[in-house]
Design a protein around this motif. Structure first.
Motif, PDB file in Angstrom:
ATOM      1  N   GLY A 101     -42.527  13.922 -12.998  1.00 45.67           N
ATOM      2  CA  GLY A 101     -42.667  15.371 -13.068  1.00 45.67           C
ATOM      3  C   GLY A 101     -41.782  15.906 -14.181  1.00 45.67           C
ATOM      4  O   GLY A 101     -41.129  15.141 -14.905  1.00 45.67           O
ATOM      5  N   ARG A 102     -41.759  17.214 -14.345  1.00 43.86           N
ATOM      6  CA  ARG A 102     -40.919  17.854 -15.359  1.00 43.86           C
ATOM      7  C   ARG A 102     -39.598  18.263 -14.725  1.00 43.86           C
ATOM      8  O   ARG A 102     -39.569  18.958 -13.709  1.00 43.86           O
ATOM      9  CB  ARG A 102     -41.614  19.053 -15.980  1.00 43.86           C
ATOM     10  N   LYS A 159     -40.476  15.483 -19.271  1.00 43.44           N
ATOM     11  CA  LYS A 159     -41.078  14.571 -18.308  1.00 43.44           C
ATOM     12  C   LYS A 159     -40.083  13.500 -17.896  1.00 43.44           C
ATOM     13  O   LYS A 159     -39.459  12.850 -18.744  1.00 43.44           O
ATOM     14  CB  LYS A 159     -42.330  13.913 -18.893  1.00 43.44           C
ATOM     15  N   GLY A 185     -38.150  17.812 -10.964  1.00 44.76           N
ATOM     16  CA  GLY A 185     -38.824  19.094 -10.799  1.00 44.76           C
ATOM     17  C   GLY A 185     -38.156  19.992  -9.788  1.00 44.76           C
ATOM     18  O   GLY A 185     -37.435  19.552  -8.893  1.00 44.76           O
ATOM     19  N   THR A 189     -43.173  22.756  -7.975  1.00 44.47           N
ATOM     20  CA  THR A 189     -43.786  22.168  -9.164  1.00 44.47           C
ATOM     21  C   THR A 189     -44.644  20.961  -8.792  1.00 44.47           C
ATOM     22  O   THR A 189     -44.510  20.382  -7.717  1.00 44.47           O
ATOM     23  CB  THR A 189     -42.712  21.727 -10.166  1.00 44.47           C
ATOM     24  N   ASP A 190     -45.543  20.597  -9.702  1.00 44.54           N
ATOM     25  CA  ASP A 190     -46.435  19.466  -9.477  1.00 44.54           C
ATOM     26  C   ASP A 190     -45.745  18.158  -9.841  1.00 44.54           C
ATOM     27  O   ASP A 190     -45.032  18.083 -10.844  1.00 44.54           O
ATOM     28  CB  ASP A 190     -47.707  19.602 -10.310  1.00 44.54           C
ATOM     29  N   VAL A 191     -45.976  17.150  -9.040  1.00 45.72           N
ATOM     30  CA  VAL A 191     -45.467  15.804  -9.311  1.00 45.72           C
ATOM     31  C   VAL A 191     -46.601  14.812  -9.112  1.00 45.72           C
ATOM     32  O   VAL A 191     -47.597  15.109  -8.448  1.00 45.72           O
ATOM     33  CB  VAL A 191     -44.275  15.432  -8.393  1.00 45.72           C
ATOM     34  N   GLU A 214     -51.753  13.532  -6.587  1.00 48.06           N
ATOM     35  CA  GLU A 214     -51.074  14.700  -7.134  1.00 48.06           C
ATOM     36  C   GLU A 214     -50.476  15.480  -5.965  1.00 48.06           C
ATOM     37  O   GLU A 214     -51.173  15.860  -5.029  1.00 48.06           O
ATOM     38  CB  GLU A 214     -52.094  15.562  -7.885  1.00 48.06           C
ATOM     39  N   GLN A 216     -47.148  18.312  -4.494  1.00 49.16           N
ATOM     40  CA  GLN A 216     -46.358  19.484  -4.847  1.00 49.16           C
ATOM     41  C   GLN A 216     -44.992  19.352  -4.209  1.00 49.16           C
ATOM     42  O   GLN A 216     -44.867  19.086  -3.017  1.00 49.16           O
ATOM     43  CB  GLN A 216     -47.055  20.767  -4.364  1.00 49.16           C
ATOM     44  N   ASN A 217     -43.968  19.528  -5.029  1.00 47.63           N
ATOM     45  CA  ASN A 217     -42.595  19.341  -4.595  1.00 47.63           C
ATOM     46  C   ASN A 217     -42.149  20.510  -3.731  1.00 47.63           C
ATOM     47  O   ASN A 217     -42.188  21.647  -4.154  1.00 47.63           O
ATOM     48  CB  ASN A 217     -41.702  19.224  -5.837  1.00 47.63           C
TER      49      ASN A 217
END
Length: 220
Positions: A101-102, A159, A185, A189-191, A214, A216-217
């Protein structure tokens, strides 16, 4: 983040990740695309926020528009068809996974925060150089600053991959999974969760055919 207690009373720090159903929007084949893979979407998006090409793409697959599309390569997506769903049931307790993730963006940071520099002297003639990085160059030879020099700059918002994390618990009823430790993240956020590369594990694609899910954190 939260924690989970084992039957022996050991506290394990975990991150709670909501894994919404991943809807298959396209299946890549070697004969048509030159490789095997699947494209998925998750979540919801208002119809007015979806472009006309993407509306047609989702409609062709027979799925509701999601907040984005992600593609993953597979050895061979056997039994996977557009419109199908991949759920959190593909994960199981004890699995080793990699989570990407970011990272959280921290803006412009100095060298002490960004790289852990020790900083300058607190006294003895130090004048306004307590948190500076010190000298960055050389003499006339080579007479320049080398590329990659550790200096102040933008930190985070890139990333990251956290490897070899344990799946501590899977709650299929609430579509959540508990992963040991922290993951990249911030909250919401998406992971992307994949089988651990270094561990050599693979998901059972014969059940629903997913190489990655996919999520979501929700580290609150």
């Amino acid at each position: 983040m939260s924690r989970v207690f084992t039957p022996e009373g050991v506290s394990i720090p975990v991150t709670v990740v909501e894994v919404l159903p991943n809807r298959v929007t396209q299946v890549r084949t070697e004969s048509v695309d030159g490789y095997h893979g699947i494209q998925i979407t998750t979540g919801e998006r208002r119809p007015g926020r979806v472009s006309k090409p993407m509306k047609g793409h989702f409609a062709k697959a027979g799925v509701e528009p999601g907040r984005g599309v992600w593609e993953f390569r597979l050895e061979e997506p056997a039994g996977i068809e557009p419109g199908g769903e991949l759920t959190v049931g593909l994960l199981s307790e004890g699995m080793k996974v990699d989570v990407s993730g970011r990272s959280i963006g921290k803006g412009f940071s100095g060298v002490m925060k960004r790289y852990g520099f020790g900083g300058g002297r607190a006294s003895h003639g130090n004048s306004k150089a307590h948190r500076l990085g010190g000298s960055i160059g050389n003499a006339q030879d080579p007479g320049r600053v080398f590329k990659g020099k550790k200096m102040a700059g933008h930190q985070g918002d890139r990333k990251m991959v956290q490897q070899n994390l344990d799946v501590v618990k899977v709650d299929s009823d609430r579509n959540i999974v508990f992963i040991s430790g922290s993951i990249p993240g911030s909250k919401g956020t998406d992971v992307i969760i994949r089988p651990a590369v270094k561990n050599g594990q693979k998901l059972d694609l014969s059940v629903s055919g997913q190489e990655a899910s996919e999520g979501q954190n929700h580290d609150d």
